[in-house]
Enzyme design. Structure first.
Site, mmCIF file in Angstrom:
data_model
loop_
_atom_site.group_PDB
_atom_site.id
_atom_site.type_symbol
_atom_site.label_atom_id
_atom_site.label_comp_id
_atom_site.label_asym_id
_atom_site.label_seq_id
_atom_site.Cartn_x
_atom_site.Cartn_y
_atom_site.Cartn_z
ATOM 1 N N SER A 47 16.949 26.080 21.247
ATOM 2 C CA SER A 47 18.057 25.178 21.560
ATOM 3 C C SER A 47 18.244 24.933 23.048
ATOM 4 O O SER A 47 18.934 24.002 23.437
ATOM 5 C CB SER A 47 19.357 25.750 20.995
ATOM 6 O OG SER A 47 19.670 26.964 21.649
ATOM 7 N N LEU A 77 18.915 27.821 25.199
ATOM 8 C CA LEU A 77 19.368 29.100 25.747
ATOM 9 C C LEU A 77 18.197 29.939 26.253
ATOM 10 O O LEU A 77 18.328 30.655 27.245
ATOM 11 C CB LEU A 77 20.146 29.890 24.680
ATOM 12 C CG LEU A 77 21.555 29.402 24.370
ATOM 13 C CD1 LEU A 77 22.175 30.260 23.276
ATOM 14 C CD2 LEU A 77 22.422 29.437 25.617
ATOM 15 N N SER A 136 32.115 27.793 17.478
ATOM 16 C CA SER A 136 32.389 26.369 17.668
ATOM 17 C C SER A 136 33.886 26.184 17.809
ATOM 18 O O SER A 136 34.676 27.034 17.368
ATOM 19 C CB SER A 136 31.873 25.571 16.461
ATOM 20 O OG SER A 136 32.360 24.244 16.477
ATOM 21 N N TYR A 170 31.194 24.002 7.261
ATOM 22 C CA TYR A 170 30.884 24.398 8.636
ATOM 23 C C TYR A 170 32.083 25.081 9.286
ATOM 24 O O TYR A 170 31.962 26.157 9.880
ATOM 25 C CB TYR A 170 30.467 23.173 9.448
ATOM 26 C CG TYR A 170 30.072 23.476 10.875
ATOM 27 C CD1 TYR A 170 28.851 24.063 11.158
ATOM 28 C CD2 TYR A 170 30.926 23.169 11.938
ATOM 29 C CE1 TYR A 170 28.478 24.351 12.469
ATOM 30 C CE2 TYR A 170 30.564 23.445 13.241
ATOM 31 C CZ TYR A 170 29.342 24.034 13.509
ATOM 32 O OH TYR A 170 28.988 24.328 14.808
ATOM 33 N N LYS A 186 32.487 29.023 10.654
ATOM 34 C CA LYS A 186 32.808 29.337 12.047
ATOM 35 C C LYS A 186 34.146 30.072 12.168
ATOM 36 O O LYS A 186 34.311 30.907 13.063
ATOM 37 C CB LYS A 186 32.817 28.052 12.884
ATOM 38 C CG LYS A 186 31.431 27.414 13.034
ATOM 39 C CD LYS A 186 30.424 28.394 13.639
ATOM 40 C CE LYS A 186 29.070 27.759 13.869
ATOM 41 N NZ LYS A 186 28.100 28.699 14.490
ATOM 42 N N THR A 246 22.787 17.422 20.631
ATOM 43 C CA THR A 246 21.610 18.041 20.029
ATOM 44 C C THR A 246 21.327 17.362 18.687
ATOM 45 O O THR A 246 21.992 16.407 18.300
ATOM 46 C CB THR A 246 21.836 19.540 19.789
ATOM 47 O OG1 THR A 246 22.865 19.703 18.792
ATOM 48 C CG2 THR A 246 22.246 20.246 21.071
#
Length: 305
Positions: free
Chosen positions: A47, A49, A174, A187, A191, A222
């Site tokens: 990603s 990182l 997130s 999602y 999270k 992304t």
């Protein structure tokens, strides 16, 4: 009198600025020392990182589902120019959504450098769909990747950290781990669970001197929305407008690096509106719920038009 006052205040002001500057310099040096040569395990390593931690001089274990992508990233890293001494990364290929693969993957990770200093739980999958249209298998799939997988890997690596009384666990959550947005139920649920688990972990690991950081980014430019699953489990395949206008992955990765280096406990990396929404949810929940209901109506209307 004014002249005397100004001549007394100016040295004090410059002195305060000097102390603040020295504090920031010492903080920067400490952060660099903390990350240099640290053994850092990153899931979802492709990603961005991986690049920033490699440039900081960390010893990396890059993890992901796609072995070829990990090898390509390794080649890219080892041929890039850096200002510090770097170390060739190891790669470990496994799927966080496969519970049976976690224990073996953790053992392989520990064999790379003998221990883990920092674990960055970054891998994840997004979701788009209406609750009533979504199969339970899709809910489970998202939870398996975003919650149960990171929890299982963390639990598998914690004993070695506890034995050394040293370690740092990072969860990339997130903003939707703090507020819930319509048509993102699976999602947001995963999270929220992530936030809760790692908050508990932070309190329980304090006695072992193990750090826990939860980082909550907003929208990032992304492929997350492109690769999101829909209500029936198929690929979403659309770049949302909010995602397209999100922050660059490199910028967010640098902020994550700084947060980890400073051992921050809970960090929000979002623009003004998402940040305000978090406070609005707490201070004026009725207004927040009305706004989310309005957003749901607009999205439903746009979809049906």
């Amino acid at each position: 009198m004014d002249f005397i006052t100004s001549t007394a205040i100016l040295p004090l002001l410059f002195g305060c600025l000097g102390v603040f500057g020295l504090f920031r310099l010492l903080q920067w040096i400490r952060m660099k020392a903390y990350l240099r040569k640290a053994v850092v395990v990153i899931t979802g390593a492709t990603s961005g990182l991986g690049k920033v931690f490699y440039a900081a001089g960390a010893k990396l274990v890059l993890c992901g589902r796609n072995g070829e992508a990990l090898e390509e990233l390794t080649r890219e890293l080892t041929t890039s120019a850096t200002k510090v001494q770097t170390h060739k990364p190891y790669t470990v290929t496994f799927d966080l959504a496969d519970p049976g693969a976690i224990v073996a993957a953790a053992a392989e990770i520990l064999q790379c450098f003998g221990h883990v200093d920092i674990l960055v739980n970054n891998a994840g999958i997004s979701y788009r769909g209406a609750i009533m249209d979504t199969t339970l298998d899709v809910d489970k799939r998202v939870m398996e990747t975003n919650y149960f997988g990171p929890v299982a890997l963390t639990k598998a690596l914690l004993p070695s950290m506890i034995g050394r009384r040293q370690g740092h666990v990072v969860a990339i959550s997130s903003v939707q781990g703090k507020i819930s947005v319509p048509f993102r139920s699976a999602y947001a649920a995963s999270k929220h669970a992530t936030q809760a688990f790692f908050d508990c972990l932070r309190a329980e690991m304090e006695q072992y001197e193990i750090e826990v950081t939860v980082i909550s980014p907003g929208y990032i430019h992304t492929n997350l929305s492109l690769n999101a699953v829909t209500a029936d489990g198929s690929r979403y395949g659309v770049m949302d407008k909010t995602t397209a206008q999100g922050r660059s992955p490199v910028e967010v990765a640098r902020d994550v690096l700084a947060a980890v280096g400073k051992k921050k406990k809970d960090v929000i990396l979002a623009d003004l509106l998402p940040s305000l929404a978090i406070y609005l949810r707490t201070l004026a929940p009725g207004l927040f719920f009305s706004l989310m209901a309005s957003r749901a109506r607009k999205e439903r209307k746009a979809k049906n038009s």
